[in-house]
Write an enzyme that holds these catalytic residues in place. Structure first.
Site, PDB file in Angstrom:
ATOM      1  N   LYS A  22      -7.444  14.277 -12.599  1.00 43.97           N
ATOM      2  CA  LYS A  22      -8.432  13.529 -12.422  1.00 43.97           C
ATOM      3  C   LYS A  22      -8.233  12.363 -13.501  1.00 43.97           C
ATOM      4  CE  LYS A  22     -12.361  14.770 -14.448  1.00 43.97           C
ATOM      5  NZ  LYS A  22     -12.888  13.666 -15.429  1.00 43.97           N
ATOM      6  N   ASN A  23      -8.003  12.993 -14.448  1.00 46.80           N
ATOM      7  CA  ASN A  23      -8.188  12.018 -15.673  1.00 46.80           C
ATOM      8  C   ASN A  23      -6.830  10.870 -15.603  1.00 46.80           C
ATOM      9  OD1 ASN A  23     -10.374  12.931 -16.508  1.00 46.80           O
ATOM     10  ND2 ASN A  23      -9.812  13.675 -18.379  1.00 46.80           N
ATOM     11  N   ARG A  93     -18.597   7.551 -16.137  1.00 47.75           N
ATOM     12  CA  ARG A  93     -17.969   6.605 -17.069  1.00 47.75           C
ATOM     13  C   ARG A  93     -16.805   5.781 -16.838  1.00 47.75           C
ATOM     14  NH1 ARG A  93     -19.644   6.477 -21.916  1.00 47.75           N
ATOM     15  NH2 ARG A  93     -17.577   6.134 -22.845  1.00 47.75           N
ATOM     16  N   CYS A 117     -24.052  10.611 -22.116  1.00 49.91           N
ATOM     17  CA  CYS A 117     -24.109  11.871 -21.060  1.00 49.91           C
ATOM     18  C   CYS A 117     -24.389  12.964 -21.952  1.00 49.91           C
ATOM     19  CB  CYS A 117     -22.583  11.694 -20.480  1.00 49.91           C
ATOM     20  SG  CYS A 117     -21.319  12.210 -21.277  1.00 49.91           S
ATOM     21  N   ARG A 122     -21.130   8.488 -26.355  1.00 50.25           N
ATOM     22  CA  ARG A 122     -20.247   7.941 -25.630  1.00 50.25           C
ATOM     23  C   ARG A 122     -20.229   6.239 -25.483  1.00 50.25           C
ATOM     24  NH1 ARG A 122     -17.956  11.856 -21.057  1.00 50.25           N
ATOM     25  NH2 ARG A 122     -15.781  10.967 -21.729  1.00 50.25           N
ATOM     26  N   VAL A 163      -9.001   6.857 -32.416  1.00 49.90           N
ATOM     27  CA  VAL A 163      -8.483   7.031 -31.274  1.00 49.90           C
ATOM     28  C   VAL A 163      -9.270   7.322 -30.049  1.00 49.90           C
ATOM     29  CG1 VAL A 163      -6.777   8.458 -30.056  1.00 49.90           C
ATOM     30  CG2 VAL A 163      -6.433   7.958 -32.539  1.00 49.90           C
ATOM     31  N   SER A 164      -9.110   6.628 -28.878  1.00 51.37           N
ATOM     32  CA  SER A 164     -10.030   6.513 -27.690  1.00 51.37           C
ATOM     33  C   SER A 164      -9.116   6.337 -26.218  1.00 51.37           C
ATOM     34  CB  SER A 164     -11.038   5.580 -27.814  1.00 51.37           C
ATOM     35  OG  SER A 164     -11.592   5.218 -26.317  1.00 51.37           O
ATOM     36  N   VAL A 165      -9.314   7.332 -25.569  1.00 48.39           N
ATOM     37  CA  VAL A 165      -8.538   7.306 -24.282  1.00 48.39           C
ATOM     38  C   VAL A 165      -9.013   6.303 -23.430  1.00 48.39           C
ATOM     39  CG1 VAL A 165      -8.069   8.714 -22.098  1.00 48.39           C
ATOM     40  CG2 VAL A 165      -8.177   9.970 -24.330  1.00 48.39           C
ATOM     41  N   ASP A 306     -11.153  18.972 -24.003  1.00 52.05           N
ATOM     42  CA  ASP A 306     -11.672  19.272 -22.624  1.00 52.05           C
ATOM     43  C   ASP A 306     -11.203  20.927 -22.504  1.00 52.05           C
ATOM     44  OD1 ASP A 306     -12.520  16.768 -21.997  1.00 52.05           O
ATOM     45  OD2 ASP A 306     -10.782  16.476 -20.711  1.00 52.05           O
ATOM     46  N   ILE A 328     -14.355  15.717 -31.689  1.00 54.53           N
ATOM     47  CA  ILE A 328     -14.051  14.548 -30.736  1.00 54.53           C
ATOM     48  C   ILE A 328     -15.579  14.164 -30.335  1.00 54.53           C
ATOM     49  CG2 ILE A 328     -13.304  13.215 -28.641  1.00 54.53           C
ATOM     50  CD1 ILE A 328     -11.104  14.191 -30.593  1.00 54.53           C
ATOM     51  N   ARG A 398     -17.134  17.693  -9.931  1.00 49.91           N
ATOM     52  CA  ARG A 398     -16.553  16.441 -10.185  1.00 49.91           C
ATOM     53  C   ARG A 398     -15.223  16.355 -10.651  1.00 49.91           C
ATOM     54  NH1 ARG A 398     -19.648  14.282 -15.230  1.00 49.91           N
ATOM     55  NH2 ARG A 398     -17.771  12.698 -14.966  1.00 49.91           N
TER      56      ARG A 398
HETATM   57  C1  UD1 Z   1     -11.347  10.740 -21.765  1.00 51.12           C
HETATM   58  C2  UD1 Z   1     -11.390  11.973 -20.747  1.00 51.12           C
HETATM   59  C3  UD1 Z   1     -12.321  13.129 -21.261  1.00 51.12           C
HETATM   60  C4  UD1 Z   1     -11.950  13.582 -22.588  1.00 51.12           C
HETATM   61  C5  UD1 Z   1     -11.938  12.428 -23.598  1.00 51.12           C
HETATM   62  C6  UD1 Z   1     -11.091  12.889 -24.942  1.00 51.12           C
HETATM   63  C7  UD1 Z   1     -11.114  10.733 -18.761  1.00 51.12           C
HETATM   64  C8  UD1 Z   1     -11.873  10.122 -17.531  1.00 51.12           C
HETATM   65  N1  UD1 Z   1     -11.874  11.231 -19.696  1.00 51.12           N
HETATM   66  O1  UD1 Z   1     -12.844  10.286 -22.086  1.00 51.12           O
HETATM   67  O2  UD1 Z   1     -12.310  13.998 -20.128  1.00 51.12           O
HETATM   68  O3  UD1 Z   1     -12.789  14.524 -23.008  1.00 51.12           O
HETATM   69  O4  UD1 Z   1     -11.139  11.290 -23.026  1.00 51.12           O
HETATM   70  O5  UD1 Z   1     -10.168  13.421 -24.770  1.00 51.12           O
HETATM   71  O6  UD1 Z   1     -10.037  10.456 -19.003  1.00 51.12           O
HETATM   72  N2  UD1 Z   1     -15.624   6.396 -28.804  1.00 51.12           N
HETATM   73  C9  UD1 Z   1     -16.474   5.511 -29.481  1.00 51.12           C
HETATM   74  N3  UD1 Z   1     -16.245   3.982 -28.885  1.00 51.12           N
HETATM   75  C10 UD1 Z   1     -15.783   3.900 -27.473  1.00 51.12           C
HETATM   76  C11 UD1 Z   1     -15.091   4.634 -26.975  1.00 51.12           C
HETATM   77  C12 UD1 Z   1     -14.961   6.096 -27.500  1.00 51.12           C
HETATM   78  O7  UD1 Z   1     -17.154   5.707 -30.268  1.00 51.12           O
HETATM   79  O8  UD1 Z   1     -15.724   2.551 -27.263  1.00 51.12           O
HETATM   80  C13 UD1 Z   1     -15.722   7.710 -29.097  1.00 51.12           C
HETATM   81  C14 UD1 Z   1     -16.355   8.683 -28.295  1.00 51.12           C
HETATM   82  O9  UD1 Z   1     -17.487   8.792 -28.284  1.00 51.12           O
HETATM   83  C15 UD1 Z   1     -15.664   9.975 -28.650  1.00 51.12           C
HETATM   84  C16 UD1 Z   1     -14.247   9.508 -29.060  1.00 51.12           C
HETATM   85  O10 UD1 Z   1     -14.469   8.005 -29.530  1.00 51.12           O
HETATM   86  O11 UD1 Z   1     -16.293  10.517 -29.746  1.00 51.12           O
HETATM   87  C17 UD1 Z   1     -12.901   9.874 -28.401  1.00 51.12           C
HETATM   88  O12 UD1 Z   1     -13.640   9.354 -26.635  1.00 51.12           O
HETATM   89  P1  UD1 Z   1     -12.439   8.777 -25.650  1.00 51.12           P
HETATM   90  O13 UD1 Z   1     -11.195   9.162 -26.008  1.00 51.12           O
HETATM   91  O14 UD1 Z   1     -12.697   7.336 -25.292  1.00 51.12           O
HETATM   92  O15 UD1 Z   1     -13.016   9.650 -24.364  1.00 51.12           O
HETATM   93  P2  UD1 Z   1     -13.283   8.930 -22.874  1.00 51.12           P
HETATM   94  O16 UD1 Z   1     -12.058   8.058 -22.648  1.00 51.12           O
HETATM   95  O17 UD1 Z   1     -14.689   8.615 -22.496  1.00 51.12           O
END
Ligand code: UD1
Length: 417
Positions: A22-23, A93, A117, A122, A163-165, A306, A328, A398
């Protein structure tokens, strides 16, 4: 409202075929905005994917989903709206991932802020930070991100403070069409990001990865027709691995490359569980004397957030005090009160859950709060005495394809009511 009814303590045996990720599918669907004709195969038929398709349809993509062979065919029409409305982004999201491709290809976008959420606030500040560095002008108005790149995006050096996915994905998607070279550092390098990169390479992109640094030379989006097969879901596979560790006479998890789960497999082996891997399958059986373990969630290749909730169920069956630190998301222990109602002994101090095992879990009526918390309650129900009823299973739908069916095939007593 649908619920899951589970009669616990049944030994599991059989094969489980893992679905597409899914991701991985979600950002690749967003990336399809950069092409004109895209055929995706091995797509999981889960709610989030249908929601993303609805959003792309709204934007002006014609979409054909063939459920029988898990294929989505996307064709770009000429009338494109550069808008992602609140009603289509609020429940998922990943909708915010259309921002990068819309901006780079159509030079403007208006995308609803996704909001918080259950697992944490987030924010999307890092997505916006990267897009601004690429030259986008961004303002927030009435709950919407209003972005403009009328002069086109320009390659830049961007170092993410954390690091943010999602932010890595949005930055990659925008940098695809930016003029010149972009260097992204401190990036997420999850297998799902690598799948997105392999999709972008098929679109003609020149991308190189070195550690957490990704370099991309911009291209103007072309009229391209491409086929792409989505990778298999390592989080789904990790979830069934834990089911096998808890109750497996012998569970064989198929269609997954064990290399993507090396960290998790090593943890399970350390806990004393027997695992045999081959090229595309993992075979696992339960053991009576589970050893305690200490885990900390980290970005890939560390232990994934996850799988935190699922591993916590396993910890309730281990001997002694296990610990799990959630690094995280700030609010990802919502499953703990429900597990405690079933008899688990867990304390939370700051970011760490202390799990005292082994404890006998008892069936109860429980409430799912988010996707991974829901599946952890399924695992708890499968090992508990008597009946467990799980409410609010729309969270589960989901992201887990054919969950009851996959468990039923392994002789679990689980049904939807
Ligand atoms: C993705 C995954 C989710 C997984 C997460 C972490 C998808 C659709 N979802 O979510 O299943 O749990 O990675 O592996 O792929 N953050 C900020 N600012 C930002 C973005 C993120 O502060 O602009 C913080 C978030 O609040 C969190 C951390 O960074 O604490 C990591 O989040 P992120 O890696 O961005 O998660 P998602 O991409 O939302």
């Amino acid at each position: 409202m649908q619920k899951l009814l589970i009669k616990g303590r049944k030994e599991l045996s059989g094969n489980i075929l893992i679905s597409g990720s899914k991701n991985s599918t979600l950002p690749i669907l967003a990336a399809s905005l950069l092409a004109t004709d895209v055929k995706l195969t091995n797509v999981p038929l889960v709610k989030d994917i249908f929601t993303m398709c609805k959003l792309l349809k709204f934007i002006g993509i014609s979409i054909k989903i063939k459920k029988s062979n898990k294929t989505i065919h996307l064709k770009q029409k000429t009338n494109i709206k550069t808008l992602a409305p609140y009603k289509l982004v609020k429940t998922m999201r990943a909708g915010v991932l259309v921002l990068g491709p819309l901006l780079t290809k159509f030079k403007k976008a208006k995308v609803s802020l996704p909001g918080g959420c259950a697992i944490g606030t987030r924010p999307v500040d890092l997505h916006l930070f990267a897009l601004k560095k690429l030259g986008a002008k961004i303002k927030i108005k009435d709950g919407y991100i209003i972005a403009d790149a009328s002069k086109g995006l320009k390659g830049a050096k961007i170092k993410f403070p954390l690091v943010s996915v999602g932010a890595t994905e949005n930055a990659l998607l925008a940098a695809y069409g930016a003029k010149g070279k972009t260097v992204l550092s401190n990036c997420a390098i999850e297998p799902e990001i690598l799948d997105l990169i392999s999709f972008l390479k098929k679109l003609g992109s020149d991308i190189k990865i070195f550690g957490r640094t990704i370099t991309i030379i911009g291209k103007s989006p072309k009229n391209k027709k491409i086929n792409h097969k989505i990778i298999f879901d390592r989080i789904e596979a990790g979830t069934y691995l834990i089911a096998g560790a808890l109750l497996g006479k012998k569970i064989v998890i198929k269609k997954i490359d064990p290399k993507t789960l090396i960290f998790e497999i090593n943890i399970l082996k350390k806990m004393g569980i027997k695992i045999i891997t081959s090229k595309n399958s993992i075979s696992i059986s339960r053991t009576n004397n589970l050893k305690k373990i200490e885990l900390i969630t980290k970005p890939y290749p560390g232990f994934p957030t996850d799988l935190q909730a699922q591993f916590m169920v396993l910890m309730t069956q281990a001997n002694g005090l296990s610990k799990i630190k959630e690094n995280i998301f700030e609010n990802r222990f919502m499953h703990v009160p429900e597990l405690k109602r079933m008899g688990a002994k867990i304390e939370i101090k700051n970011k760490t859950a202390y799990v005292y095992g082994p404890s006998n879990l008892n069936g109860a009526e429980v409430m799912a709060t988010d996707l991974r918390a829901s599946v952890c309650l399924v695992l708890a129900g499968l090992i508990a005495n008597n009946r467990t009823i799980i409410n609010r299973i729309y969270h589960l739908d989901r992201g887990y394809e054919f969950l009851e069916k996959k468990f039923q095939n392994c002789k679990a007593e689980i049904k939807r009511i």
